[in-house]
Design an enzyme around this catalytic site. Structure first.
Site, PDB file in Angstrom:
ATOM      1  N   ASP A  74       0.847  -1.194   0.000  1.00 16.60           N
ATOM      2  CA  ASP A  74       0.000   0.000   0.000  1.00 16.60           C
ATOM      3  C   ASP A  74       0.883   1.245   0.000  1.00 16.60           C
ATOM      4  O   ASP A  74       1.752   1.383  -0.863  1.00 16.60           O
ATOM      5  CB  ASP A  74      -0.963  -0.069   1.195  1.00 16.60           C
ATOM      6  CG  ASP A  74      -1.947   1.081   1.268  1.00 16.60           C
ATOM      7  OD1 ASP A  74      -2.857   1.140   0.435  1.00 16.60           O
ATOM      8  OD2 ASP A  74      -1.792   1.923   2.179  1.00 16.60           O
ATOM      9  N   TYR A 186      -0.676  11.710   3.320  1.00 15.35           N
ATOM     10  CA  TYR A 186      -1.470  11.956   2.119  1.00 15.35           C
ATOM     11  C   TYR A 186      -1.615  13.445   1.805  1.00 15.35           C
ATOM     12  O   TYR A 186      -1.969  13.798   0.679  1.00 15.35           O
ATOM     13  CB  TYR A 186      -2.863  11.351   2.288  1.00 15.35           C
ATOM     14  CG  TYR A 186      -2.861   9.839   2.310  1.00 15.35           C
ATOM     15  CD1 TYR A 186      -3.077   9.103   1.153  1.00 15.35           C
ATOM     16  CD2 TYR A 186      -2.630   9.139   3.491  1.00 15.35           C
ATOM     17  CE1 TYR A 186      -3.070   7.718   1.166  1.00 15.35           C
ATOM     18  CE2 TYR A 186      -2.621   7.754   3.517  1.00 15.35           C
ATOM     19  CZ  TYR A 186      -2.841   7.054   2.350  1.00 15.35           C
ATOM     20  OH  TYR A 186      -2.821   5.681   2.366  1.00 15.35           O
ATOM     21  N   HIS A 241      -7.126  -6.338  -0.618  1.00 20.55           N
ATOM     22  CA  HIS A 241      -6.039  -5.366  -0.548  1.00 20.55           C
ATOM     23  C   HIS A 241      -4.993  -5.757   0.496  1.00 20.55           C
ATOM     24  O   HIS A 241      -3.819  -5.438   0.352  1.00 20.55           O
ATOM     25  CB  HIS A 241      -6.644  -4.000  -0.192  1.00 20.55           C
ATOM     26  CG  HIS A 241      -5.645  -2.905  -0.031  1.00 20.55           C
ATOM     27  ND1 HIS A 241      -5.005  -2.308  -1.097  1.00 20.55           N
ATOM     28  CD2 HIS A 241      -5.164  -2.270   1.077  1.00 20.55           C
ATOM     29  CE1 HIS A 241      -4.188  -1.366  -0.659  1.00 20.55           C
ATOM     30  NE2 HIS A 241      -4.264  -1.323   0.651  1.00 20.55           N
TER      31      HIS A 241
END
Length: 267
Positions: A74, A186, A241
């Site tokens: 990720d 982020y 995921h």
């Protein structure tokens, strides 16, 4: 062997790999900057990608090594790609789980509404303080849902996340200020991408859960054009995921095969 976790995780997401590879490697699973018990600077500028890349380089130096097998999942996969691009001499072999080459990600998201929708949380995270609030309300209901729901959770067709596992995650992210550092990762991304020098020259294994709720599988297939060396892509059907936690036996076997085989540069 250096292991880089994703969001919202911490070193614990590599528990199955720590046990598996410890007999042949010195295995180090980090808490990335701002996660767990690491330093968590307040300002978002402290979480720019170049800072995160430098962290990994400095950690490898401090451990007394000049090279490593680098594994990222990720967001940790994003960092792993960037390290292989910026410091190829550091990485003997690169293994990335459920994150495409960064250029593929930025180009694909602009052209495919489905991926733009799946990555909408990137935009939500740009808002000050509110994302942290939303994750924490109702006893961290959103965080629990992320890991346990049918659509996004761990254990679709593999290992379930135990109550003790989930409690470990809640404990880490319920500490004062523990969500701001991870989300700050982020809050700098749009000022950092795309890359100018983007080719990877390291032998690379890309593992992908086909039922990833956050990443379109087509991005994995496009990634090979950015690796100017041995490249292998393995897509696991019905996997999510959270591949290294959900399918640890298969993932570990695929990693062992990649580590032990001779890899040579593509012509």
């Amino acid at each position: 062997m250096l292991l880089l976790h994703g969001f919202p995780e911490f070193w614990y997401s590599w528990r199955h790999q720590l046990r598996e590879f410890k007999n042949e490697y010195r295995v180090v699973a980090l808490d990335l900057r701002g996660y767990g018990e690491t330093d968590a600077p307040f300002h978002r500028e402290n979480y720019k990608l170049d800072c995160l890349i430098t962290d990994i380089k400095d950690i490898l130096d401090s451990l007394g090594y000049s090279k490593c097998v680098l594994i990222g999942h990720d967001w940790g996969g994003m960092i792993a790609w960037l390290i292989a691009i910026c410091y190829p001499e550091m990485v003997m072999k690169l293994i990335v789980i459920n994150f495409p080459h960064p250029n593929v990600f930025t180009e694909y998201i602009l052209r495919h509404p489905a991926q733009l929708f799946k990555s909408s949380y990137y935009y939500f995270f740009q808002i000050p303080w509110f994302p942290e609030f939303m994750f924490s309300i109702n006893d961290f209901k959103a965080l629990k849902h992320l890991f346990t729901s049918h659509s996004t959770g761990i254990g679709r067709k593999g290992c379930q996340l135990t109550a003790e596992d989930l409690e470990a995650y809640i404990y880490i992210f319920s500490q004062p200020g523990a969500l701001s550092g991870p989300i700050n990762h982020y809050r700098n991304i749009f000022s950092c991408l795309p890359l100018k020098h983007h080719m990877v020259t390291t032998p690379t294994l890309l593992l992908w859960g086909e039922k990833d709720a956050f990443m379109e599988v087509e991005m994995a297939e496009v990634t090979k054009i950015y690796v100017k060396n041995y490249f292998r892509l393995t897509i696991l059907s019905e996997a999510s995921h959270w591949l290294q936690q959900e399918q640890p036996n298969i993932v570990n076997k695929l990693i062992w095969t990649f580590l032990k085989e001779e890899t040579r540069k593509k012509d």
